[in-house]
Design an enzyme around this catalytic site. Sequence first.
Site, PDB file in Angstrom:
ATOM      1  N   ASP A   1       0.870  -1.172   0.000  1.00 36.46           N
ATOM      2  CA  ASP A   1       0.000   0.000   0.000  1.00 36.46           C
ATOM      3  C   ASP A   1       0.911   1.228   0.000  1.00 36.46           C
ATOM      4  O   ASP A   1       2.127   1.129   0.195  1.00 36.46           O
ATOM      5  CB  ASP A   1      -0.980  -0.005   1.176  1.00 36.46           C
TER       6      ASP A   1
HETATM    7  C1  NOJ Z   1      -3.936   4.023   0.008  1.00 37.66           C
HETATM    8  C2  NOJ Z   1      -5.129   3.138   0.065  1.00 37.66           C
HETATM    9  O1  NOJ Z   1      -5.164   2.415   1.267  1.00 37.66           O
HETATM   10  C3  NOJ Z   1      -5.199   2.162  -1.098  1.00 37.66           C
HETATM   11  O2  NOJ Z   1      -6.390   1.461  -1.023  1.00 37.66           O
HETATM   12  C4  NOJ Z   1      -5.048   2.905  -2.387  1.00 37.66           C
HETATM   13  O3  NOJ Z   1      -5.233   2.043  -3.465  1.00 37.66           O
HETATM   14  C5  NOJ Z   1      -3.674   3.548  -2.394  1.00 37.66           C
HETATM   15  N1  NOJ Z   1      -3.631   4.511  -1.321  1.00 37.66           N
HETATM   16  C6  NOJ Z   1      -3.332   4.227  -3.720  1.00 37.66           C
HETATM   17  O4  NOJ Z   1      -4.025   5.392  -3.856  1.00 37.66           O
END
Ligand code: NOJ
Length: 768
Positions: free
Chosen positions: A300
Amino acid sequence: MRQIRYKLAFASFSIITFLLVGCSSKIMKSPISYSKENTLETKVDSVMKLMTLEEKVGQLNQYNGFWEITGPTPKEGQAAKKYEDLKKGLVGSMLNVKGVKDVRALQKIAVEQTRLGIPLIFGFDVIHGYKTISPIPLAEAASWDLEAIKKSAEIAAEEASSVGLNWTFAPMIDISRDARWGRVMEGAGEDTYLGSKIAVARIQGFQGDLKSNKNILACAKHFAGYAFAEAGRDYNTVDVSESTLQNTIFPPFKAAVDAGVKTFMNSFNELNGIPATGNSYLQRQVLKGDWKFDGFVVSDWGSINEMIPHGYAKDSKQAAEIALNAGSDMDMESSAYVDHLVALVKEGKVKESLIDDAAKRILKVKFELGLFDDPYRYCDETREKETIGSPAIQEGVLDMARKSIVLLKNENELLPLKKSGQKIALIGALANDKTSPLGSWRIAADDNTAVSVLEGLQAYKGNQLSFAKGADVAVGRTQFIWETKINMTDKTGFEEAIAVAKNADVVIMVLGEHGLQSGEGRSRADIGLPGVQQELLEEIYKVNSNIVLVLNNGRPLAIPWAAKNIPAIVEAWQLGTQSGNAIAQVLYGDYNPSGKLPMTFPRNIGQVPLYYNAKSTGRPIMNEPDSVFWTHYIDEKNTPLYPFGFGLSYAKFEYSDLKLSSNTFAKDGKIEVSINVKNSGKVAGKEVVQLYIRDLIGSITRPVKELKGFEMIELKPNETKKVVFSIDEKTIQYFTANSRWEAEAGDFKVFIGGNSEKTMEADFQFIN
Ligand code: NOJ
């Protein structure tokens, strides 16, 4: 140029193959055409052979779009470093770059300016639509309509792929039981069975078979446990039992692997003491080992470096070592891999074979996307122009929006509204809000592009419609959550709203959450109507109780006063671009609502997490009046305001004749359970018939009810249909005290009904 590089790649690979195995294979004859005899593995290996360690690590690096791509190139700071990395072939993927022009410009750098010319993958959070927004995923889940959900993902993929994107960070398939957690809006709710089915539908919709450039990679996220954050506070600690992990959290992820999802995303949270990003049990043992997932895992955003504040790594270098060794293949925006992995290999802390494995997984997906054959496969300006917001896409999101609406209450058949001769008062700032219905995941959607409820109702000309906002939900600039202030004091609009309501036959009040009050980082400690809206509702009720309350929200709300006093309540979530049209069509009966709640609505925040498939406990019921010592609150009921699976229709459904083909079954056998459902109402309608079971005694205690099947049927007035479900060993299996999925012999109950509370029931036995 690129073609030449790949010709070289295949030629050298083929020559080596020829020398090694001494065969005049077909690969030799047409090295560039990737003939059928070339397996994916041989293609990937042929590229791997040409790569330096640095270039392999580069494939594992994902950067956020970092400069105005069609403007001047960055000269200093992080952006300049990233730009240099890109030209050196040290970037494998980018996120948040949008539009064919920009995607093409970046792809050109990767393909033409790097040594090997390996194309990039372009990722984006296409969570519920790209520019044309469909309902939030929690709302879509309320449809229980797997075909419609699949179609909605297909539409989102079509639009996103037309702007050059080929990877969405969706679906989020975290089972979530805590309405305080802002991201419940992004998932399919609290139930593992429903969540698994929806996960598969969405993956199939996004990915198709990837043969068409209208499909994109899906990403099952967040692996794992993210939704079980303590106290519903985003990013908080997760500590769950093995049984919860295996029986509740894992199944949608397993279903995603079985459905062929190409990518996984790990998670910000720690799981039982180990951050998910550095968790080799999750990524290596379960996902890549037990489940044989052969795609790649992206971290993430920055979650590799977040292992430092977690207290699990002392610096970015150690974080890179832990994450890679634990099976995180791609680094989203930590720069940890690109900065440290080469050194870590040289120091013997990371095996080169693990870097190879990660790079191969990523290259394989690039081949599957067809990027090696045509890196610009998703870059077609004409298609982009024709696709964005096309009539077919608008029609698709409207259809999904109608199907997502849940009718929670309809006393005295206040709904549907009469089409003429009525004075209608429309009250609430959300009724005239063209942005909130788009929700918080609207990165590419423009503000003010949703159809408001006011506009939707204006299309119906037979009644006299007056609008008064009453009170703002949020004040100040409301573009970003950190600037959004909920209106806690300004009631100056009450007077006008009260005057409009006094004079009306029916009052429609659109109340709920501002679009930025749910989503990532938006946990709430109070899940009532925000700001002064509750007060507005009660003031209006004093002058006209004929109220239809339309809720806009990204999570279950605790609205006990409304549930008791307001005669009609419509749950309309955040329904996306076509929101107002869908709501108006339901209010006027042009569409008969059929949604069912995918998540329990509590009476009170203190009950949360509240979910239907809870355990019985040793003291489930009060034996004597005024008894104290049983599992309960002294100041609130245990029961929900609206249970999981609940939703009404303008039709009326009666359940009768629950029958079992037998009361026992053994291994390899099954029981057929049937029920008759009759529409005793005046209009045709759709009903989601739900099958639950209870395993009475288990080696690990079992929930009081578990959804195990559902079927949507459509019935004309007076029509009856028999619905048949089958129960076999698979239906009753769970992850037992023996640490495996199996069916345990014993007594069970089966329940069938239109929601998780009101059911008919019977007993059966499984004999092992
Ligand atoms: C953080 C989020 O938790 C995730 O779900 C998302 O896809 C990413 N950022 C990218 O934006």
